[in-house]
Design an enzyme around this catalytic site. Structure first.
Site, mmCIF file in Angstrom:
data_model
loop_
_atom_site.group_PDB
_atom_site.id
_atom_site.type_symbol
_atom_site.label_atom_id
_atom_site.label_comp_id
_atom_site.label_asym_id
_atom_site.label_seq_id
_atom_site.Cartn_x
_atom_site.Cartn_y
_atom_site.Cartn_z
ATOM 1 N N LYS A 33 50.333 38.522 47.522
ATOM 2 C CA LYS A 33 50.596 39.174 46.240
ATOM 3 C C LYS A 33 50.444 40.674 46.420
ATOM 4 O O LYS A 33 49.414 41.148 46.921
ATOM 5 C CB LYS A 33 49.617 38.665 45.183
ATOM 6 C CG LYS A 33 49.830 39.307 43.820
ATOM 7 C CD LYS A 33 49.164 38.468 42.744
ATOM 8 C CE LYS A 33 49.281 39.090 41.370
ATOM 9 N NZ LYS A 33 48.359 40.221 41.171
ATOM 10 N N PRO B 136 46.664 35.127 39.335
ATOM 11 C CA PRO B 136 45.209 35.138 39.561
ATOM 12 C C PRO B 136 44.569 36.224 38.702
ATOM 13 O O PRO B 136 45.047 37.351 38.682
ATOM 14 C CB PRO B 136 45.091 35.492 41.051
ATOM 15 C CG PRO B 136 46.366 36.197 41.389
ATOM 16 C CD PRO B 136 47.419 35.631 40.473
ATOM 17 N N MET B 137 43.535 35.876 37.988
ATOM 18 C CA MET B 137 42.805 36.884 37.201
ATOM 19 C C MET B 137 41.316 36.612 37.356
ATOM 20 O O MET B 137 40.812 35.557 36.929
ATOM 21 C CB MET B 137 43.196 36.810 35.725
ATOM 22 C CG MET B 137 44.589 37.343 35.440
ATOM 23 S SD MET B 137 45.005 37.262 33.680
ATOM 24 C CE MET B 137 45.377 35.532 33.485
ATOM 25 N N GLY C 153 50.286 36.596 33.620
ATOM 26 C CA GLY C 153 48.847 36.814 33.607
ATOM 27 C C GLY C 153 48.316 36.931 32.192
ATOM 28 O O GLY C 153 48.041 35.938 31.517
ATOM 29 N N ARG C 154 48.243 38.172 31.694
ATOM 30 C CA ARG C 154 47.561 38.426 30.427
ATOM 31 C C ARG C 154 48.149 37.654 29.249
ATOM 32 O O ARG C 154 47.413 37.262 28.340
ATOM 33 C CB ARG C 154 47.559 39.935 30.148
ATOM 34 C CG ARG C 154 46.604 40.679 31.087
ATOM 35 C CD ARG C 154 46.889 42.165 31.101
ATOM 36 N NE ARG C 154 48.231 42.435 31.615
ATOM 37 C CZ ARG C 154 48.809 43.609 31.610
ATOM 38 N NH1 ARG C 154 48.181 44.646 31.103
ATOM 39 N NH2 ARG C 154 50.028 43.771 32.102
ATOM 40 N N CYS D 269 45.634 44.003 43.739
ATOM 41 C CA CYS D 269 44.628 44.305 42.726
ATOM 42 C C CYS D 269 44.165 45.751 42.850
ATOM 43 O O CYS D 269 43.730 46.176 43.917
ATOM 44 C CB CYS D 269 43.441 43.362 42.892
ATOM 45 S SG CYS D 269 42.229 43.558 41.611
ATOM 46 N N ASP E 97 54.003 42.113 32.834
ATOM 47 C CA ASP E 97 54.448 42.277 31.443
ATOM 48 C C ASP E 97 55.377 41.176 30.957
ATOM 49 O O ASP E 97 56.216 41.417 30.088
ATOM 50 C CB ASP E 97 55.142 43.634 31.254
ATOM 51 C CG ASP E 97 54.180 44.790 31.449
ATOM 52 O OD1 ASP E 97 52.969 44.544 31.577
ATOM 53 O OD2 ASP E 97 54.650 45.942 31.489
HETATM 54 C C1 FMN Z 1 41.393 40.375 33.926
HETATM 55 C C2 FMN Z 1 42.330 40.490 35.101
HETATM 56 C C3 FMN Z 1 41.901 40.129 36.375
HETATM 57 C C4 FMN Z 1 42.769 40.205 37.461
HETATM 58 N N1 FMN Z 1 42.329 39.790 38.688
HETATM 59 C C5 FMN Z 1 43.211 39.750 39.726
HETATM 60 C C6 FMN Z 1 42.830 39.192 40.974
HETATM 61 O O1 FMN Z 1 41.695 38.731 41.159
HETATM 62 N N2 FMN Z 1 43.753 39.188 41.975
HETATM 63 C C7 FMN Z 1 45.018 39.697 41.812
HETATM 64 O O2 FMN Z 1 45.823 39.650 42.746
HETATM 65 N N3 FMN Z 1 45.405 40.225 40.632
HETATM 66 C C8 FMN Z 1 44.545 40.246 39.596
HETATM 67 N N4 FMN Z 1 44.956 40.712 38.382
HETATM 68 C C9 FMN Z 1 46.369 41.148 38.213
HETATM 69 C C10 FMN Z 1 47.237 39.998 37.684
HETATM 70 O O3 FMN Z 1 47.309 38.943 38.616
HETATM 71 C C11 FMN Z 1 48.670 40.467 37.362
HETATM 72 O O4 FMN Z 1 49.274 40.931 38.538
HETATM 73 C C12 FMN Z 1 48.694 41.574 36.320
HETATM 74 O O5 FMN Z 1 47.843 41.282 35.222
HETATM 75 C C13 FMN Z 1 50.128 41.790 35.792
HETATM 76 O O6 FMN Z 1 50.630 40.628 35.194
HETATM 77 P P1 FMN Z 1 50.663 40.440 33.575
HETATM 78 O O7 FMN Z 1 51.387 41.634 33.009
HETATM 79 O O8 FMN Z 1 51.415 39.150 33.365
HETATM 80 O O9 FMN Z 1 49.249 40.382 33.112
HETATM 81 C C14 FMN Z 1 44.103 40.677 37.291
HETATM 82 C C15 FMN Z 1 44.522 41.049 36.007
HETATM 83 C C16 FMN Z 1 43.664 40.964 34.919
HETATM 84 C C17 FMN Z 1 44.175 41.347 33.551
#
Ligand code: FMN
Length: 328
Positions: free
Chosen positions: A139, A16-17, A224-225, A100, A202
Site C-alpha cells: 500500500k 487498514p486503519m 477507509g473513513r 501511512c 475519499d
Molecule cells: C484512523 C486511521 C488510521 C489509519 N491507519 C492506517 C494504517 O495503519 N496503515 C495504512 O496503510 N493506512 C492507514 N490509514 C490510511 C487509510 O488506509 C486510507 O489510505 C486513508 O484513510 C484514505 O482512504 P479514505 O479516504 O477512504 O479514508 C489510516 C487512516 C485513518 C483515518
C-alpha cells in the site's frame, strides 16, 4: 480480482486503519460485503510482538478468509521476520505499509516516508516476498510530495519484486489528509503495471466508487473513513455496481441490531475495560448526524460498563425508531 491463490468475491476492500480495523470491525465489514479487509498494522519490531496490543492484532480466530495483515517497518530483515511470524499465526496475505503518513511511523523511516528511497523499497519488497509463501501486497501513496510523485516507479519496482497487488491512496505523503485525493496518478499506475491495482482515497459512497473505478481503470476500490459507522457501505457499493441503483439507507431497526452486535463483539474481543473504551468511538460514528446524537454521545461517553453502554444505546435507538415511526 485475484491475489495469489485468493479470488476476492467482489471489488471492495476495507482500508487498514490503526485503532479501527480490529478483528470485530473487519469481520463486520466482510459480513456486509467487503471482499477483503486489511488488519491494523503490526510493527516489524519484534520487541513489541509480545505486547497485548500486538497479540490482539495477530488474533484471527473465526475471521473470514482471506486474512490480510499489514506490517510496517523499514528494515528488510525485520520486515521479513514479521511477515513469517504473522503467516505462522494465520495471515494469508501480507500487506506492506508504505502509505501511512503518521509521525509515529514516518519518524522511523517507514510508512510513506519510504517512498523517498526507491532502493530500500526494493530491498524490503524482495526480502518479504522471498520470506513467505503467502502473497504479498503493498500500500502506497502517490509519492513523497507533489513534486515527487513516484508512484509509477514504485509500482514497477513492486511488480518486479513479486508484489501481487498494489493499493494506491491518491495523495502524497506531504498532503496528509488535506485536499482531495487525485485519481490521475492511480490511472497512470494501473496503465504501467499488470498486477491488480486498488484505488483508495475519499471514496464516500457507491457513485463515487463507480466513478473512481471508471476514472482509474483500477481492479478494486479501497474504502477507509467512509466505512466508520457505516459498515454497510460495502453492500451499498456492491448493489450499485451490479444494478446501477442506490440501496436505501438501512432502517433504524437494522442499524440498531448491527451496532449492538458490534458492541458485543468488541467487549468479547477486548474485555470489559478496553471494550467499552474502543466502543465509544464506534458509537460516535454510528450516531453522528442522528436525532439527539450530541446529547447521547456526551452521556454514553461517561459510562464505564458494557451494561450501561448497551442500555443507553438501546434507549437511543428505541427513541429514534419511535420518532421515525411517528414521522412515517
Ligand atoms: C484512523 C486511521 C488510521 C489509519 N491507519 C492506517 C494504517 O495503519 N496503515 C495504512 O496503510 N493506512 C492507514 N490509514 C490510511 C487509510 O488506509 C486510507 O489510505 C486513508 O484513510 C484514505 O482512504 P479514505 O479516504 O477512504 O479514508 C489510516 C487512516 C485513518 C483515518
Amino acid at each position: 480480482m485475484q491475489i495469489g491463490p485468493y479470488k476476492l468475491r467482489n471489488k471492495m476492500v476495507l482500508a487498514p486503519m490503526a485503532g479501527v480495523t480490529d478483528r470485530p470491525f473487519r469481520q463486520l465489514c466482510k459480513t456486509l460485503g467487503a471482499g477483503l479487509a486489511v488488519s491494523e498494522m503490526v510493527s516489524s519490531n519484534a520487541a513489541l510482538w509480545g505486547s497485548k496490543q500486538t497479540l490482539r492484532r495477530m488474533n484471527h480466530e473465526g475471521e473470514l478468509a482471506p486474512r490480510s495483515v499489514q506490517i510496517a517497518g523499514a528494515d528488510p530483515d525485520m520486515m521479513s521476520a514479521a511477515a513469517r511470524f504473522n503467516v505462522e499465526r494465520g495471515a494469508q496475505i501480507i500487506d506492506i505499509n508504505m502509505g501511512c503518513p503518521a509521525k509515529k511511523v514516518c519518524n522511523l523511516m517507514a510508512g510513506s516516508a519510504l517512498l523517498q528511497d526507491e532502493g530500500l523499497v526494493e530491498r524490503i519488497l524482495v526480502s518479504v516476498v522471498s520470506a513467505v509463501d503467502a502473497p504479498v501486497t503493498l500500500k502506497i501513496r502517490t509519492g513523497w510530495d507533489p513534486e515527487n510523485r513516484n508512484a509509477v516507479t514504485i509500482a514497477r519496482i513492486a511488480e518486479q519484486s513479486g508484489i501481487q497487488a498494489l493499493a494506491v491512496h491518491g495523495r502524497t505523503r506531504a498532503c496528509a489528509y488535506r485536499g482531495e485525493a487525485e485519481y490521475r496518478t492511480i490511472r497512470e499506475v494501473k496503465q504501467a503495471v499488470s498486477i491488480p491495482v486498488i484505488a483508495n482515497g475519499d471514496i464516500t459512497g457507491p457513485e463515487k466508487a463507480q466513478l473512481v473505478l471508471e476514472q482509474t481503470g483500477a481492479d478494486a476500490v479501497m474504502v477507509g473513513r467512509a466505512a466508520q459507522g457505516r459498515p454497510w457501505i460495502f453492500r451499498e457499493i456492491e448493489h450499485y455496481m451490479s444494478t446501477g441503483k442506490l440501496l436505501p439507507e438501512p432502517g433504524v431497526e437494522e442499524i440498531h441490531t448491527i451496532m449492538i452486535n458490534h458492541l458485543q463483539n468488541l467487549y468479547a474481543f477486548y474485555g470489559e475495560y478496553t471494550g467499552v473504551r474502543v466502543a465509544r468511538k464506534h458509537i460516535g460514528w454510528y450516531s453522528k448526524g442522528r436525532r439527539d446524537a450530541a446529547d447521547f454521545r456526551q452521556r454514553v461517553n461517561r459510562v464505564e460498563t458494557s451494561q450501561a453502554q448497551l442500555a443507553m444505546t438501546h434507549e437511543f435507538f428505541d427513541a429514534l425508531g419511535a420518532a421515525s415511526g411517528l414521522a412515517a
